[in-house]
Design a protein around this motif. Structure first.
Motif, short mmCIF file in Angstrom:
data_model
loop_
_atom_site.label_atom_id
_atom_site.label_comp_id
_atom_site.label_asym_id
_atom_site.label_seq_id
_atom_site.Cartn_x
_atom_site.Cartn_y
_atom_site.Cartn_z
N CYS A 22 0.96 -1.35 -0.58
CA CYS A 22 0.21 -0.26 0.06
C CYS A 22 1.11 0.97 0.03
O CYS A 22 0.27 2.52 0.05
N GLY A 23 1.82 1.07 0.24
CA GLY A 23 2.92 2.59 0.27
C GLY A 23 3.52 2.96 0.89
O GLY A 23 4.09 3.46 1.49
N CYS A 195 -6.31 -1.51 9.02
CA CYS A 195 -7.21 -1.86 9.49
C CYS A 195 -6.97 -3.45 9.31
O CYS A 195 -6.67 -4.05 8.06
N GLN A 196 -6.65 -4.49 10.35
CA GLN A 196 -6.76 -5.41 10.13
C GLN A 196 -7.95 -6.17 10.35
O GLN A 196 -8.76 -6.84 11.19
N LEU A 197 -8.61 -7.65 9.22
CA LEU A 197 -9.21 -8.16 9.73
C LEU A 197 -9.11 -10.02 10.80
O LEU A 197 -8.10 -10.67 10.57
N HIS A 198 -9.28 -9.86 11.60
CA HIS A 198 -9.49 -11.47 12.79
C HIS A 198 -9.43 -12.38 12.97
O HIS A 198 -11.24 -12.59 12.05
N ARG A 244 -6.79 1.94 -1.09
CA ARG A 244 -4.74 2.10 -0.99
C ARG A 244 -4.38 4.17 -1.23
O ARG A 244 -5.44 4.80 -1.86
N PRO A 245 -3.72 4.43 -0.22
CA PRO A 245 -2.86 3.54 1.08
C PRO A 245 -3.09 3.27 2.37
O PRO A 245 -2.50 3.05 3.19
N TYR A 246 -4.09 3.28 2.52
CA TYR A 246 -4.95 2.67 3.42
C TYR A 246 -4.75 0.95 3.27
O TYR A 246 -4.58 0.59 2.23
N CYS A 247 -3.73 1.05 4.72
CA CYS A 247 -3.45 -0.54 4.93
C CYS A 247 -4.06 -1.54 5.17
O CYS A 247 -4.83 -1.27 6.21
N GLU A 278 -2.03 -13.00 -3.43
CA GLU A 278 -2.46 -13.09 -4.74
C GLU A 278 -3.27 -12.41 -5.60
O GLU A 278 -3.51 -11.76 -6.11
N CYS A 279 -4.14 -11.89 -3.86
CA CYS A 279 -5.61 -11.40 -4.94
C CYS A 279 -5.03 -9.51 -5.28
O CYS A 279 -5.60 -9.19 -5.77
N GLY A 280 -4.48 -9.17 -4.33
CA GLY A 280 -3.75 -8.09 -4.67
C GLY A 280 -4.25 -6.55 -4.17
O GLY A 280 -4.21 -5.50 -4.71
N GLU A 281 -4.56 -7.74 -2.84
CA GLU A 281 -5.90 -6.21 -2.41
C GLU A 281 -5.79 -6.37 -0.64
O GLU A 281 -5.74 -5.13 -0.15
#
Length: 477
Positions: A22-23, A195-198, A244-247, A278-281
């Motif tokens: 994401c930079g 954010c992180q998905l748990h 992006r640039p949101y992580c 591999e999804c690129g997101e």
């Protein structure tokens, strides 16, 4: 012959900056893992800024490469424990939103980026944890089999403690997705880096990923591809509102894929990781590996041709920590451009450096250690005045675990050890230092005493409110 002068030292390896897809550039490889702070209070469980100023200020100035917050639950009706922060329907409104913005400011005050972990416990939400009406059941992907073996997912044990959950409808799934997207948007608007998905530890997302807990036969279950449908939908819809640039990160638990009888094969687990990278997101994937320095934890296996035992030898003080699993080795074989974070059991600077040097991971997750030593990177791991031999986090030894064995319900007894870390997190939040010597019986006694005091205070308050003079005073006002 190796040129020793050109060989990076352990401290140099873990100090290397890294730029995510994401930079976002992290100043080093040490990540403060999510640990539930248990400091929020009802009825809305907003960020408790007074306590977070004490807690997150220490982490913000300790020189981590990245900070991940403790769990933020996306539905106020379903908490994993009372004390979790909640992203609720009014969080973007005042006076709630100001607390979120203040939390983002505090946690990033030292220049380290911070992302918010978003979670839903699913069937792991006990009665009384959350603001759901009395008698309202927890939710899960599908009806769980009568028996799931003797492990932590034993249905009889869970039902005795958590109650019997109900299978989610398609409307329930739509509502959960919307709540996750709202949580991601809230983190973005408040000023967090992402954010992180748990998707680990038996929570709702991991329940969908496992064929052992997901027995659906619709678009969200019945095949490995369909079990991934909820995660895929979350990644897509969050990216639509938080480009992006949101992580964006996802956390999975390697133990979910390897425990005997759990039903999810290593191949299917690897396919889930493969899709993420591999999804690129997705900008990095965290894999929680349990206690990596316990030789009985089944986390000590070869890395094949890149085994730590075959890595170039360094100075004699380097400790060879050949841990993790066959699963971690196979993840390495994906040759992913998306960084992998491994979390669980790291204590030594050299062990962290060797894991990075071997190519098995790019980021090192530090969890329980940073509760006992909030300034661990600054004072020990990244401190050149501390030798490699001495650059160790203090052991995670929890005293009084015999008490847990006296609890008849295993799922409760096994959860008591984590109370040691909750206890110390609360101490930090109240401006005190961690107490590594606290025992489980002591913590349980303190909890009972606090419950009694709280109940007594509420009783006295109700009695005072019922006195006649209280009514007269109200009329005068």
């Amino acid at each position: 012959m190796d040129d020793e002068s050109s060989t990076p030292t352990a401290i140099e390896l873990i100090s290397q900056p890294i730029t995510l897809p994401c930079g976002l550039t992290l100043p080093n490889r040490l990540v403060k893992c999510p640990m539930q702070e248990t400091l929020a209070t009802p009825p809305l469980f907003d960020p408790p800024i007074d306590k977070f100023e004490n807690l997150y200020t220490q982490w913000a100035h300790a020189r981590y490469g990245l900070i991940i917050t403790g769990q933020v639950q996306i539905d106020i009706r379903y908490l994993s424990i009372n004390g979790d922060v909640v992203s609720h329907k009014d969080s973007l409104k005042e006076p709630h939103f100001s607390k979120w913005k203040k939390w983002a400011t505090i946690s990033q005050d030292g220049g380290t980026p911070c992302i918010v972990q978003l979670a839903h416990p699913g069937r792991m939400s006990p009665a009384g944890a959350g603001e759901r009406p009395s008698g309202m059941a927890a939710i899960c992907p599908s009806s769980v089999p009568v028996e799931l073996g003797d492990g932590w997912l034993n249905k009889k044990a869970l039902d005795a403690v958590l109650g019997t959950p109900r299978e989610m409808t398609l409307n329930d799934i739509d509502a959960v997705v919307a709540a996750w997207v709202d949580g991601a948007r809230l983190a973005k608007e408040a000023g967090f880096a992402g954010c992180q998905l748990h998707g680990a530890h038996g929570f709702l997302l991991s329940q969908f990923l496992s064929k052992h807990t997901n027995r659906r036969t619709d678009d969200y279950g019945g095949s490995p591809e369909k079990r991934l449908a909820l995660l895929k939908r979350l990644v897509k819809e969050i990216r639509d509102v938080c480009p992006r640039p949101y992580c964006l990160s996802v956390k999975l638990n390697s133990a979910d894929y390897m425990a005997a009888g759990m039903g999810l094969s290593t191949d299917e687990g690897l396919d889930q990781i493969r899709w993420l990278v591999e999804c690129g997101e997705v900008d990095f994937v965290e894999i929680s590996g349990g206690n990596a320095e316990n030789k009985t934890s089944k986390l000590h296996n070869s890395f094949g041709t890149k085994s730590l035992e075959k890595a170039p030898k360094r100075e004699s003080t380097r400790i060879r920590e050949a841990y993790f699993t066959e699963f971690a080795e196979r993840v390495q074989g994906l040759n992913s451009k998306v960084p992998i974070q491994l979390s669980g059991g790291f204590r030594s600077r050299t062990g962290m450096a060797d894991a990075i040097d071997s190519g098995i991971c790019s980021l090192i997750g530090l969890g329980r250690s940073v509760v006992l030593q909030p300034d661990l990177p600054m004072t020990v791991l990244l401190n050149p005045s501390v030798s490699d031999d001495e650059a160790l986090a203090i052991p995670h030894i929890v005293k009084g675990q015999w008490f847990a064995n006296m609890i008849p319900v295993k799922v409760v007894g096994s959860g008591l050890a984590i109370q040691f870390f909750y206890h110390n997190m609360r101490r930090l939040g109240h401006g005190l230092k961690s107490d590594p010597d606290a025992s489980i019986p002591y913590i349980v006694f303190q909890g009972v005493l606090e419950t009694f005091r709280s109940g007594l205070f509420q009783t006295v308050e109700r009695m005072l409110q019922s006195f006649p003079w209280q009514s007269k005073a109200s009329k005068i006002d």
